[in-house]
Write an enzyme that holds these catalytic residues in place. Structure first.
Site, PDB file in Angstrom:
ATOM      1  N   ASN A 151      49.138  39.118  42.841  1.00 49.34           N
ATOM      2  CA  ASN A 151      50.425  39.636  42.377  1.00 49.34           C
ATOM      3  C   ASN A 151      51.392  39.956  43.510  1.00 49.34           C
ATOM      4  O   ASN A 151      52.582  39.652  43.411  1.00 49.34           O
ATOM      5  CB  ASN A 151      50.195  40.901  41.542  1.00 49.34           C
ATOM      6  CG  ASN A 151      51.450  41.439  40.905  1.00 49.34           C
ATOM      7  OD1 ASN A 151      52.271  40.688  40.395  1.00 49.34           O
ATOM      8  ND2 ASN A 151      51.620  42.754  40.945  1.00 49.34           N
ATOM      9  N   HIS A 189      53.757  41.984  35.552  1.00 48.92           N
ATOM     10  CA  HIS A 189      54.658  41.325  34.614  1.00 48.92           C
ATOM     11  C   HIS A 189      54.182  39.903  34.324  1.00 48.92           C
ATOM     12  O   HIS A 189      53.673  39.222  35.215  1.00 48.92           O
ATOM     13  CB  HIS A 189      56.069  41.200  35.201  1.00 48.92           C
ATOM     14  CG  HIS A 189      56.858  42.454  35.270  1.00 48.92           C
ATOM     15  ND1 HIS A 189      56.733  43.362  36.289  1.00 48.92           N
ATOM     16  CD2 HIS A 189      57.822  42.945  34.445  1.00 48.92           C
ATOM     17  CE1 HIS A 189      57.595  44.357  36.101  1.00 48.92           C
ATOM     18  NE2 HIS A 189      58.260  44.135  34.982  1.00 48.92           N
TER      19      HIS A 189
END
Length: 558
Positions: free
Chosen positions: A364, A333
């Site tokens: 991430n 995202h």
């Protein structure tokens, strides 16, 4: 009247010329001394769109700029309700319009000029499950756009292990709930009348006189507030002055897409967002607790990312994230779903591929399940978990932009984190063939800029605003078993010409995973991104502070 004529007047002794020198301010600067009476910008995109352009509420007086169905049938201030304290509202006092419940069921805003960009947005609070709200934008020449909000439908859905990878089902759910009520049962939820206009429609709507009407059909009552154009998330800046204009080659690489949950600039060249912008506060990050005995709904499992319907509607190509299968990198995202916890509908909105990048696991994830130690997570995760979330939970309001740049279409190590290497699936190198064949960029770098205010709705001053940014390498972290005691050069030093200081060596994973290692100033980030634009010959530049007063910009840039 000329300047010379003005000079002839006395005010009180030295002429109007001196008065104008000391009293005039730019139309871009907010100078209304009553915060509650201000609009979305210093010059509002719609006058009294927040129903607050009154000093005191007098039930018998008219609401400025609003009437029921004709200008001779005025809308009285008795239809205004002070909604301060309802989630999603800010400022004191804060009036909203109540349709129904003994008040008129229709409201019309008098003629105004449609701004040159931005969707029409409006906030809805519908505590009662009944009826529908029809919203219509109509120009003086009769062209119109409309949208209907299903007040009688809750945006309930279930995504679990049985359907999370079923792309048609995820698409159907996303489309079905778009104009149903989610957070709007408990507080104010933003909806939009999309102005994704063709070239001919731009000429018919933009800059034209128009009116807006709201009509409650078959419902008990509903509250409406903040009827404006342009995304609220771009109040600080539209960083690249993105626009929706499909006829312009420049705009196709800087195409504005506005959602109720975030806004973004899409680049048809990289097939990624130039930036995604959103706002975070305590309301957005607080996940509601289920009632006793309530059956779980929403995102019980992370769904597959789907092609952005707004991009598909434009005629531009898009893709679903199943092409990431076998890549060996995360579906990352830009605007994280954890910043949209207030309702599952808002979380689901973040699973569009215009909000997606190929992200290294080491840039991430958190690495140790159940750990709260920042050394057990990536720097990017720690920015979200240890910087953004605590500030929002403590009552601050944050305006955030995130993006990525560079393109590495070579195979690279999936991870060097020992805890991730325990799983066979994480070993070896990435396989970028699918993305390369679709000409989707695999970023070398990820970045994030943050403007933090002390509280939602607060006046912006030099003392209550803070700005900072981060740039992190989108790759596996070093294999620390093969790093000498001297460490490795900080990767940010490749941008040394744009940094105030060179960075020292990194000698251990704790420092690599520390957000402070990757912190830069907003001017440094801006210079680096604009150099990338120059190299790629893009006809736009970044400015993260463009809507702020000059004095505030100077403070944040110093």
């Amino acid at each position: 009247m000329s300047k010379d004529e003005i000079q002839e007047f006395s005010y009180p002794n030295d002429g109007w010329g001196e008065y104008l020198k000391t009293k005039r301010v730019s139309v871009e600067q907010e100078n209304n001394p009553i915060p509650g009476m201000r609009g979305d910008f210093a010059v509002p995109t719609l006058f009294n769109g927040n129903f607050d352009a009154i000093v005191y509420k007098y039930s018998s007086q008219n609401i400025p700029s609003w009437y029921i169905d004709t200008p001779t049938n005025p809308l009285k201030q008795s239809a205004l309700i002070d909604v301060a304290g309802i989630p999603g509202s800010t400022g004191l006092p804060n009036y909203a319009l109540q349709l129904g419940g003994g008040n008129p069921t229709q409201a019309t805003h008098d003629w105004f000029m449609v701004p040159d960009w931005g969707n029409l947005r409006f906030d809805v609070f519908a505590p009662v499950e009944s009826g529908e709200l029809n919203v219509k934008l109509e120009t003086i020449e009769g062209q119109s756009k409309n949208v209907t909000i299903a007040l009688d439908r809750d945006a309930d859905f279930l995504i679990d292990e049985t359907n999370s990878r079923e792309i048609p089902i995820v698409k159907e759910i996303y489309s079905e709930i778009e104009n149903q009520i989610g957070f709007g049962r408990k507080g104010f939820e933003t909806f939009q009348l999309k102005l994704h206009l063709s070239d001919s429609e731009i000429a018919e709507f933009r800059g034209k006189p128009a009116k807006i009407s709201f009509s409650l059909q078959g419902g008990d009552f509903v509250y409406i507030d903040n009827v404006f154009f342009k995304s609220d998330f771009l109040a600080i800046a539209n960083p690249t002055e993105a626009r929706w204009n499909l006829e312009s080659s420049t705009s196709v690489n800087n195409l504005l897409l506005e959602k109720p949950q975030y806004a973004l600039s899409y680049n048809a060249d990289t097939k990624l967002a130039n930036w995604v912008g959103w706002k975070v506060d305590k309301t957005w990050v607080t996940q509601p607790q289920p009632e006793p005995g309530e059956f779980p709904t929403g995102l019980l499992r992370r769904p597959e990312f789907i092609a952005d319907p707004d991009l598909l509607a434009s005629g531009l190509s898009s893709y679903d994230a199943n092409i990431f299968t076998g890549l060996g990198m995360d579906r990352g995202h830009l605007a994280p779903d954890r910043d949209k916890r207030r309702h599952p509908k808002d979380q689901l909105s973040t699973y569009l591929t215009t909000n997606l990048i190929a992200q290294s696991m080491d840039n991430n994830r958190f690495f140790v399940s159940g750990s709260d130690n920042p050394r057990d997570a990536s720097a990017w995760f720690n920015i979200e978990d240890k910087v953004v979330f605590p500030r929002a939970a403590q009552g601050e309001e944050l305006y955030i932009f995130a993006g990525a740049f560079g393109n590495n279409d070579n195979s690279q190590p999936r991870t060097n984190v020992p805890e991730l290497l325990n799983l066979n699936v994480n070993r070896g190198n990435t396989n970028p063939d699918n993305l390369v064949s679709q000409e989707i960029h695999i970023p070398k770098w990820t970045w994030k800029s943050i403007i933090a205010l002390e509280q939602p709705g607060a006046d912006i001053t030099s003392s209550n605003i803070e700005g900072f940014a981060y740039i992190t390498p989108n790759r596996a972290e070093p294999d620390w078993n093969n790093v000498s005691s001297e460490g490795i050069a900080n990767p940010l030093n490749v941008f040394s010409q744009f940094l105030n200081n060179n960075r020292g060596n990194i000698t251990n994973p704790t420092d690599w995973r520390n957000p402070d290692t990757w912190r830069v100033t907003i001017p440094e980030l801006t210079h680096i991104l604009n150099e990338r634009n120059r190299v790629r010959d893009y006809d736009f530049n970044f400015d993260f502070l463009s809507n702020l007063p000059e004095t505030i910009q100077q403070t944040l840039n110093s």
